[in-house]
Motif scaffolding. Structure first.
Motif, PDB file in Angstrom:
ATOM      1  N   ILE B  82       0.657  -0.905  -0.726  1.00  0.00           N
ATOM      2  CA  ILE B  82       0.085  -0.304  -0.105  1.00  0.00           C
ATOM      3  C   ILE B  82       1.282   1.008   0.578  1.00  0.00           C
ATOM      4  N   ILE B  83       1.992   1.642   0.889  1.00  0.00           N
ATOM      5  CA  ILE B  83       2.866   2.358   1.029  1.00  0.00           C
ATOM      6  C   ILE B  83       3.996   2.832   0.569  1.00  0.00           C
ATOM      7  N   THR B  84       4.623   1.876   0.419  1.00  0.00           N
ATOM      8  CA  THR B  84       6.309   1.924  -0.117  1.00  0.00           C
ATOM      9  C   THR B  84       6.402   1.620  -1.439  1.00  0.00           C
ATOM     10  N   ARG B  85       5.462   0.604  -2.040  1.00  0.00           N
ATOM     11  CA  ARG B  85       5.775   0.280  -3.141  1.00  0.00           C
ATOM     12  C   ARG B  85       4.387   1.713  -4.011  1.00  0.00           C
ATOM     13  N   ASN B  86       4.423   2.280  -3.792  1.00  0.00           N
ATOM     14  CA  ASN B  86       3.905   3.365  -4.201  1.00  0.00           C
ATOM     15  C   ASN B  86       4.094   4.999  -3.604  1.00  0.00           C
ATOM     16  N   VAL B  87       4.546   5.021  -3.112  1.00  0.00           N
ATOM     17  CA  VAL B  87       5.364   5.944  -2.145  1.00  0.00           C
ATOM     18  C   VAL B  87       6.469   6.532  -2.164  1.00  0.00           C
ATOM     19  N   ARG B  88       7.460   7.754  -3.325  1.00  0.00           N
ATOM     20  CA  ARG B  88       8.633   7.404  -3.022  1.00  0.00           C
ATOM     21  C   ARG B  88       9.650   8.047  -1.800  1.00  0.00           C
ATOM     22  N   SER B  89       8.709   9.500  -1.778  1.00  0.00           N
ATOM     23  CA  SER B  89       9.763  10.092  -0.691  1.00  0.00           C
ATOM     24  C   SER B  89       9.440   9.598   1.018  1.00  0.00           C
ATOM     25  N   ALA B  90      11.056   9.432   1.652  1.00  0.00           N
ATOM     26  CA  ALA B  90      10.979   8.418   2.630  1.00  0.00           C
ATOM     27  C   ALA B  90      10.213   8.996   3.600  1.00  0.00           C
ATOM     28  N   LEU B  91      10.209   9.937   3.040  1.00  0.00           N
ATOM     29  CA  LEU B  91       9.796  10.806   4.817  1.00  0.00           C
ATOM     30  C   LEU B  91       7.775  10.295   4.948  1.00  0.00           C
ATOM     31  N   LEU B  92       7.744  10.992   3.618  1.00  0.00           N
ATOM     32  CA  LEU B  92       6.069  10.641   3.538  1.00  0.00           C
ATOM     33  C   LEU B  92       6.026   8.866   3.032  1.00  0.00           C
ATOM     34  N   VAL B  93       6.495   7.726   3.321  1.00  0.00           N
ATOM     35  CA  VAL B  93       6.544   6.551   3.597  1.00  0.00           C
ATOM     36  C   VAL B  93       6.547   6.404   4.775  1.00  0.00           C
ATOM     37  N   LEU B  94       7.232   7.171   5.700  1.00  0.00           N
ATOM     38  CA  LEU B  94       7.066   7.002   7.146  1.00  0.00           C
ATOM     39  C   LEU B  94       6.032   7.201   7.892  1.00  0.00           C
ATOM     40  N   ILE B  95       5.383   8.555   6.968  1.00  0.00           N
ATOM     41  CA  ILE B  95       4.398   8.903   7.765  1.00  0.00           C
ATOM     42  C   ILE B  95       2.975   8.286   7.610  1.00  0.00           C
ATOM     43  N   GLY B  96       3.467   7.183   6.121  1.00  0.00           N
ATOM     44  CA  GLY B  96       2.109   6.470   5.925  1.00  0.00           C
ATOM     45  C   GLY B  96       2.107   5.444   6.521  1.00  0.00           C
ATOM     46  N   THR B  97       3.023   4.672   6.968  1.00  0.00           N
ATOM     47  CA  THR B  97       3.143   3.552   7.616  1.00  0.00           C
ATOM     48  C   THR B  97       2.321   4.026   9.109  1.00  0.00           C
ATOM     49  N   LEU B  98       3.058   5.569   9.873  1.00  0.00           N
ATOM     50  CA  LEU B  98       2.306   5.705  11.212  1.00  0.00           C
ATOM     51  C   LEU B  98       0.769   5.342  10.568  1.00  0.00           C
ATOM     52  N   GLY B  99       0.600   6.067   9.603  1.00  0.00           N
ATOM     53  CA  GLY B  99      -1.049   6.068   9.635  1.00  0.00           C
ATOM     54  C   GLY B  99      -1.233   4.562   9.143  1.00  0.00           C
ATOM     55  N   ILE B 100      -0.972   3.436   8.539  1.00  0.00           N
ATOM     56  CA  ILE B 100      -0.979   1.756   8.888  1.00  0.00           C
ATOM     57  C   ILE B 100      -1.306   1.947  10.094  1.00  0.00           C
ATOM     58  N   SER B 101      -0.044   1.896  11.104  1.00  0.00           N
ATOM     59  CA  SER B 101      -0.222   1.724  12.468  1.00  0.00           C
ATOM     60  C   SER B 101      -1.549   1.438  13.771  1.00  0.00           C
ATOM     61  N   ASP B 102      -1.546   3.032  13.366  1.00  0.00           N
ATOM     62  CA  ASP B 102      -3.071   3.772  13.522  1.00  0.00           C
ATOM     63  C   ASP B 102      -4.065   2.513  12.903  1.00  0.00           C
ATOM     64  N   VAL B 103      -4.053   2.395  11.239  1.00  0.00           N
ATOM     65  CA  VAL B 103      -5.586   1.853  11.370  1.00  0.00           C
ATOM     66  C   VAL B 103      -5.551   0.087  12.352  1.00  0.00           C
ATOM     67  N   ILE B 104      -4.082  -0.128  12.264  1.00  0.00           N
ATOM     68  CA  ILE B 104      -4.223  -1.257  12.708  1.00  0.00           C
ATOM     69  C   ILE B 104      -4.300  -1.171  14.067  1.00  0.00           C
ATOM     70  N   THR B 105      -4.259  -0.148  14.589  1.00  0.00           N
ATOM     71  CA  THR B 105      -4.279  -0.252  16.138  1.00  0.00           C
ATOM     72  C   THR B 105      -5.780  -0.278  16.475  1.00  0.00           C
ATOM     73  N   GLY B 106      -6.597   0.613  15.449  1.00  0.00           N
ATOM     74  CA  GLY B 106      -8.014   0.757  15.469  1.00  0.00           C
ATOM     75  C   GLY B 106      -8.582  -0.806  15.107  1.00  0.00           C
ATOM     76  N   ILE B 107      -8.451  -1.853  14.079  1.00  0.00           N
ATOM     77  CA  ILE B 107      -8.501  -3.165  14.420  1.00  0.00           C
ATOM     78  C   ILE B 107      -8.221  -3.644  15.598  1.00  0.00           C
ATOM     79  N   ASN B 108      -7.501  -3.619  16.147  1.00  0.00           N
ATOM     80  CA  ASN B 108      -7.245  -4.596  17.127  1.00  0.00           C
ATOM     81  C   ASN B 108      -8.131  -3.727  18.277  1.00  0.00           C
ATOM     82  N   THR B 109      -8.182  -3.099  18.386  1.00  0.00           N
ATOM     83  CA  THR B 109      -8.815  -1.736  19.700  1.00  0.00           C
ATOM     84  C   THR B 109     -10.647  -2.433  19.317  1.00  0.00           C
ATOM     85  N   VAL B 110     -11.411  -2.697  17.785  1.00  0.00           N
ATOM     86  CA  VAL B 110     -12.729  -2.413  18.025  1.00  0.00           C
ATOM     87  C   VAL B 110     -12.579  -4.257  18.072  1.00  0.00           C
TER      88      VAL B 110
END
Lengths: 605, 290
Positions: B82-110
């Protein structure tokens, strides 16, 4: 400001949106009851901090999780002073901001040498450290019990919630105006230049360390100011308010806002704080929603999934309409560009390289290499691949530190000097693989590299003083003339990433020329250019040397070009000089033929 | 002295977990020159997968472990896709994975937040032993054993198989490896999957020591990254060394200086070390080519 370098693309009148936003904030706060009043105040306060992070992360490219720490410092310093009644309210906030700026400067200095990822982790550590300090020193901060901040007083009067709201609104408005000036002005573009190529930035005299520290201090002052307001607005401080999740909220606001838009950052902060409050029934789902928002925005800004034109629009890039015309040396001659007066055409040695050696992991790239470049002379450097030509340039310009030997520029020893100081001493260069500031337009490459831009104080630039405007105008004029002269005028406002490889070499040359160098080092400048254009460049080099007195050093594989352009040619092989003389003499030198040209035929090519 | 050995052993155990996360971070870094900040939550997700398989559906532990490993690998692969293959900038990748991290936490919470904390099924335990009068818990011993097995496995796979050679080539220089006929895409995916599986192992090992809840790995993520950066992000053994060093240091600081300021002191030391050695303790200095 240099308006010629900016397209007419911002939709609302630039100076009006902070006012419009403030009006919305006032209306919501007045009509929405105390809950909404509190929330709107919070959004304004968080926005101030997030605008500061736009400077550090959006423009400077440094991912900082320490922003929450600086916010906390501002909050605690102002809160503690306010609780003890030591200072009137506004001064408590100023004191908090000062402490925040000092802390941010230290962070900027300490992290200067780390890689981006290491800094992200280290800055996380800073937030943890400040949180623990707040927990531990209970006498000052109240520790986990928290600190009750009394309603602010000013001149013996207690400020009402409404007047505090007004105070926050004023700070917010000022933050927006200054933030926007920073983001769209030359300072923002300079930071973007630094984050897109550190090597190129140093080659035009930018000190990465200093710029980074400045950006941290500016961003830190925003965070600490916001923190100071936060203490009085919330009325209560406790360490768990200032953890990593706050740092990530600020970071998210910057990304959601489009990385370097002040307006975007403010709107994103409102979304990040407001949406979860509005959908409290959604409970557990808000985290998923937040995460998806971050993912979607990241993909929208950075991905190849969206169609090309949409992406170009999102990044503010446009496809060029006209092709550039070829370079014309006569145009450069009319440019305002003048070298320092001290530079008469003397043919005196300007740059002296003596016994330079460097090796990488046991491989000697340079062995006792010496040469002299004289003012007013075009000096060619040739040699087979791997002879050490580019390494020589990198050692001279401070990209590499030589193991031994010396480099002197007009009798000043510059051996081992950092690259940005070598550039300031008067050496400009281009890179074999073009190093351009990929985030900027062609004209802005020159604007941020110009000594006048760099020499204008940041305060003057932000305030837009008459002096700063006059200087910016002069820089813009000179930029236009140089681009004209090199046939790049049609590209001036295009993103440099749209410029083909050959012309990027010319962009590098233009950028080097605005530096008004004593010595110009060109590494394979004609690679990727058509032959007739290369010939025009050869004439240009002659003009730069003879009329302006610059010492031009030209590395090339293009033998006909060297024969045409150079007054003298140095031949390198295996990291050292094997021949030195006028072009015709070099042509017949047997050692050179053996080492480099291979067959006689090649010389007639 | 007894106290010291106790701190040392528990520090080594925690450090092993940091080390596993650090190695996961390093694999991702070598594959894509970026960070995967979702790796902590990926681990938590896997620990819940194990709990679901073993405690709820009564599968044998080893099957549950396999489920957890696969879950970790799949989540990591999804992050990459989802993130790394599509986004080139390392900075954006890092923030995108923070987003994924939130999504997984949300799923775990639900999925799991009702009824926490859970008791994670324990890794098969070795017997407790006494060394020089100091008792060492079997739980710690099994963690050490697991980490040793994983390191040997990684070493063998990377250094002694043809595929490992391909992976190392791809990590060193993507373009050159691709020119030499290496399927770089597949190597990158394998490294990400391995990273996810390592995070799963870390979570599965640490969960029985404390309570299994949705924020199990949240504080460990940064410790793992700190360990990776301390060791040097370009070499796997660096991650393990960094992890063990960090774990022991944290344990000793916590034991002798201050248990509340343990992580603060640790990060202060880390920042000082990194400003002296920006590429980590074992990292190589990289000469930039221009």
């Amino acid at each position: 400001m240099t308006d010629s370098t900016r397209g007419p693309r911002r939709l609302p009148p630039a100076s009006l949106w902070p006012v419009a936003l403030s009006a919305v904030a006032i209306v919501v706060a007045l009509t929405g009851g105390s809950f909404w009043e509190y929330l709107v105040g919070l959004v304004l306060i968080y926005s101030i901090a997030a605008i500061g992070l736009t400077v550090i992360t959006g423009l400077g490219g440094q991912i900082s999780l320490a922003h929450a720490a600086v916010f906390a410092l501002g909050a605690y310093v102002a809160g503690i002073l306010g609780t003890r009644g030591l200072l009137p309210f506004p001064l408590t906030i100023v004191a908090g901001a000062l402490v925040g700026v000092v802390a941010a400067a230290v962070i900027g200095l300490v992290v200067g040498r780390m890689t981006d990822l290491a800094f992200a982790i280290a800055s996380f550590g800073v937030t943890i450290i400040v949180q623990r300090i707040a927990t531990t020193f209970t006498g000052l901060t109240g520790g986990f019990e928290g600190l009750n901040v009394p309603p602010p007083t000013w001149g013996g009067l207690r400020l009402t919630q409404a007047s505090l709201f007004g105070f926050v609104l004023v700070v917010f408005l000022l933050s927006c105006v200054v933030g926007r000036r920073l983001a769209t002005g030359t300072f923002g573009r300079t930071l973007r230049a630094l984050s897109s190529s550190k090597v190129a930035a140093a080659s035009v005299g930018m000190s990465g360390q200093r710029l980074r520290t400045t950006s941290f201090m500016i961003g830190g002052s925003y965070a600490a100011l916001a923190g100071g307001c936060y203490g009085s607005w919330a009325g209560y401080l406790s360490p768990d308010q200032f953890g990593v999740s706050l740092a990530i909220t600020f970071l998210s606001a910057v990304v959601l806002g489009g990385m370097r838009s002040v307006l975007g950052t403010v709107l994103a902060t409102a979304v990040l704080l407001g949406v979860p409050q509005s959908f409290q029934g959604a409970g557990q789902w808000t985290l998923i929603g937040n995460g998806l928002l971050l993912v979607v925005v990241t993909l929208a800004i950075g991905s190849k999934l969206l169609p090309q034109p949409v992406r170009e629009k999102l990044r503010g890039r446009f496809i060029p309409r006209r092709a550039p015309r070829p370079a014309d040396p006569a145009d450069v001659a009319t440019a305002a560009f003048r070298p320092p007066a001290s530079l008469a055409v003397t043919r005196q040695p300007v740059l002296s390289v003596r016994d330079l050696s460097i090796s990488f992991g046991g491989v000697a790239a340079l062995q006792s290499m010496s040469l002299e470049a004289r003012g007013g002379e075009v000096l060619g450097v040739i040699g087979p691949n791997g002879a050490g030509k580019s390494t020589l340039l990198n050692c001279v310009t401070g990209v590499y530190r030589p193991d031994s030997g010396s480099v002197t520029l007009s009798d000043v020893d510059i051996t081992g000097m950092p690259a940005h100081r070598v550039a300031r001493a008067g050496i400009a260069r281009t890179f074999q693989v073009p190093q351009v500031f990929s985030e900027l337009s062609v004209a802005d490459q020159l604007v941020v590299s110009h000594p006048t831009t760099q020499g204008t104080s940041l305060t003057a630039r932000v305030l837009g003083t008459p002096g700063a405007r006059r200087r910016a105008k002069a820089v813009a004029d000179e930029t236009r003339q140089i681009l004209d002269g090199l046939g790049l005028a049609a590209w001036a406002n295009e993103a440099v990433t749209n410029v083909p490889h050959g012309s990027r070499q010319l962009v590098q040359l233009a950028r080097a020329l605005v530096r008004r160098p004593q010595v110009l080092l060109l590494d394979e400048i004609t690679a990727g250019l058509p032959g007739d254009e290369a010939n025009r460049l050869a004439d240009l080099f002659g003009y730069l040397a003879q009329d302006l007195g610059i010492a031009v050093l030209l590395i090339s594989h293009d033998v006909p070009l060297l024969m045409r352009a150079c007054d003298r040619v140095v031949v390198m092989d295996a990291g050292t000089k094997i021949a030195d003389g006028p072009p015709h003499a070099i042509r017949g030198d047997q050692r050179v033929l053996a080492a480099y040209l291979g067959t006689r035929q090649a010389t007639h090519g | 002295m007894h106290a010291f050995v106790g701190y040392l052993v528990s520090g080594l155990a925690n450090g092993s977990v940091y080390g596993l996360l650090a190695m996961a971070a390093i694999l991702v870094f070598k594959a894509s020159r970026t960070a995967n900040f979702a790796i902590g939550e990926t681990g938590t997700f896997s620990a819940f997968a194990l709990y679901g398989a073993v405690a709820l559906t009564r599968l044998p532990y080893w099957v549950g472990l396999l489920v957890a490993l696969v879950a970790g690998a799949v989540v990591a692969l999804a992050t990459e896709a989802i993130i790394t293959r599509n986004v080139r900038s390392a900075l954006l990748v890092l923030i995108g994975t923070l987003g994924i991290s939130d999504v997984i936490t949300g799923i775990n919470t639900v999925l799991w937040s009702k009824g926490e904390p859970y008791q994670e099924p324990s890794f098969p335990q070795l017997p407790d032993v006494t060394l020089g009068g100091v008792g060492i818990s079997g739980q710690y011993l099994s963690i050490f054993a697991a980490v040793v097995v994983i390191c040997l496995l990684l070493y063998f796979l990377l250094e002694h198989t043809g595929f490992g050679l391909n992976v190392r080539a791809a990590a060193e220089d993507r373009d050159l490896a691709a020119l030499a006929g290496v399927n770089v895409r597949r190597c990158v995916m394998v490294m990400w999957a391995a990273g996810g599986a390592l995070a799963a192992v870390a979570a599965v090992l640490v969960a029985p020591l404390s309570a299994l809840n949705v924020s199990l790995m949240t504080p460990l993520l940064f410790n793992g990254y700190a360990a990776g950066i301390l060791g040097g992000l370009d070499r796997l053994p660096g991650g393990l060394v960094g992890g063990l060093g960090l774990g022991v240091a944290a344990s000793l600081i916590g034991g002798y200086l201050s248990s509340t300021a343990e992580d603060a002191i640790l990060f202060a030391v880390l920042i000082v070390l990194l400003s002296v050695r920006p590429n980590g303790l074992l990292g190589r200095r990289v000469v930039q080519k221009v």
